[in-house]
Structures are given as C-alpha cells and as structure tokens.
Design a protein around this motif. Structure first.
Motif, PDB file in Angstrom:
ATOM      1  N   THR A  45       0.828  -1.207   0.000  1.00 47.64           N
ATOM      2  CA  THR A  45       0.000   0.000   0.000  1.00 47.64           C
ATOM      3  C   THR A  45       0.860   1.254   0.000  1.00 47.64           C
ATOM      4  O   THR A  45       0.584   2.205  -0.734  1.00 47.64           O
ATOM      5  N   SER A  49       1.063   3.844  -3.054  1.00 47.81           N
ATOM      6  CA  SER A  49       0.724   5.255  -2.825  1.00 47.81           C
ATOM      7  C   SER A  49       1.828   6.170  -3.346  1.00 47.81           C
ATOM      8  O   SER A  49       1.549   7.251  -3.861  1.00 47.81           O
ATOM      9  N   HIS A  59      -2.933  10.520  -2.293  1.00 50.32           N
ATOM     10  CA  HIS A  59      -2.511   9.125  -2.297  1.00 50.32           C
ATOM     11  C   HIS A  59      -1.308   8.922  -1.379  1.00 50.32           C
ATOM     12  O   HIS A  59      -1.248   7.948  -0.631  1.00 50.32           O
ATOM     13  N   LEU A  62      -2.408   9.185   2.277  1.00 49.79           N
ATOM     14  CA  LEU A  62      -3.116   7.974   2.696  1.00 49.79           C
ATOM     15  C   LEU A  62      -2.131   6.844   2.972  1.00 49.79           C
ATOM     16  O   LEU A  62      -2.293   6.090   3.939  1.00 49.79           O
ATOM     17  N   ALA A 115      -7.647   0.877   0.137  1.00 53.58           N
ATOM     18  CA  ALA A 115      -6.739   1.906  -0.375  1.00 53.58           C
ATOM     19  C   ALA A 115      -6.140   1.494  -1.717  1.00 53.58           C
ATOM     20  O   ALA A 115      -6.018   2.324  -2.630  1.00 53.58           O
ATOM     21  N   TYR A 118      -8.625   2.044  -4.337  1.00 51.84           N
ATOM     22  CA  TYR A 118      -8.728   3.473  -4.613  1.00 51.84           C
ATOM     23  C   TYR A 118      -7.552   3.958  -5.465  1.00 51.84           C
ATOM     24  O   TYR A 118      -7.729   4.761  -6.375  1.00 51.84           O
TER      25      TYR A 118
END
Length: 121
Positions: A45, A49, A59, A62, A115, A118
């Motif tokens: 993740t 990001s 991004h 997060l 996430a 997304y």
C-alpha cells in the motif's frame, strides 16, 4: 481502596495466554503468517501510494496514514507481549486487549485493500 486479589488462580496474570505466542509450533506459524501478511499489505500500500502520487497528493498522505496506523498497532502489540499494559490497566481489561488488537489487525488489512482499490481506479 484495597488492592484486588483474585479468589482463585484462574484470574491471576499468569493464567492469561499471550496474544499469539502459543506453545505449539502451529500457533507460532499462524502468528508469523498473519504478521507477514499484514506487513506485505502495508508495504504494498505504501509503495503503490508513492507510485500513484502523480495522480493526487492525497494518495501519498493515505499511504503515510496507513503506515502510521501499522506502527501504532505494532507498538500496542509489543506492549501487550511485554506485559506493560497490565501495569496501568485493570485486570479485567487486560484480556480484552487481545481481541482489540485482533480487530485492529483485521481493520488494517481491510483498509489496505480498500486503499489499493482506490489507488488503481
């Protein structure tokens, strides 16, 4: 106020098992597998990001928030294993932290999955 003394040995600190540190080899393998799974999810993740930062700066934020959440969970797990939580909390709250940590681990994994969905929309 008088100090709490358990009526029998079933309520003493030594009777509570540690979070995942069971005595069998199978329980240790489950602990290590769960830990590696969460570590992979959080690492991917954060990496995704950083890769998708060109789309939006949110991004990257997060990814840092999820990493911070994972660090807080790691610190809570370490304190639980060392027995530090029992020094400042009531004896009846101590076993409940096991389920709190398990729930936080499941939520962190779900947050990483959401996430990543997304990021790659």
């Amino acid at each position: 106020m008088a100090a709490y003394t358990p009526l029998d040995d079933s309520q003493s600190w030594s009777s509570h098992d540690v979070l995942f540190g069971g005595s069998t080899e199978q329980e240790r393998m489950i602990e290590q597998g769960a830990g590696i799974t969460v570590l992979v999810f959080v690492s991917l993740t954060l990496l995704f990001s950083i890769i998708n930062t060109h789309k939006s700066g949110a991004h990257l934020m997060l990814g840092f928030i999820i990493t911070g959440f994972a660090l807080c969970l790691w610190h809570l797990l370490k304190a639980y294993r060392n027995g530090d939580l029992g020094k400042s909390f009531d004896i009846f709250l101590y076993p409940k932290f096991k389920y709190f940590i398990l729930a936080q681990t499941a939520l962190l994994t779900l947050l990483c999955i959401i996430a990543n969905i997304y990021f790659w929309q």
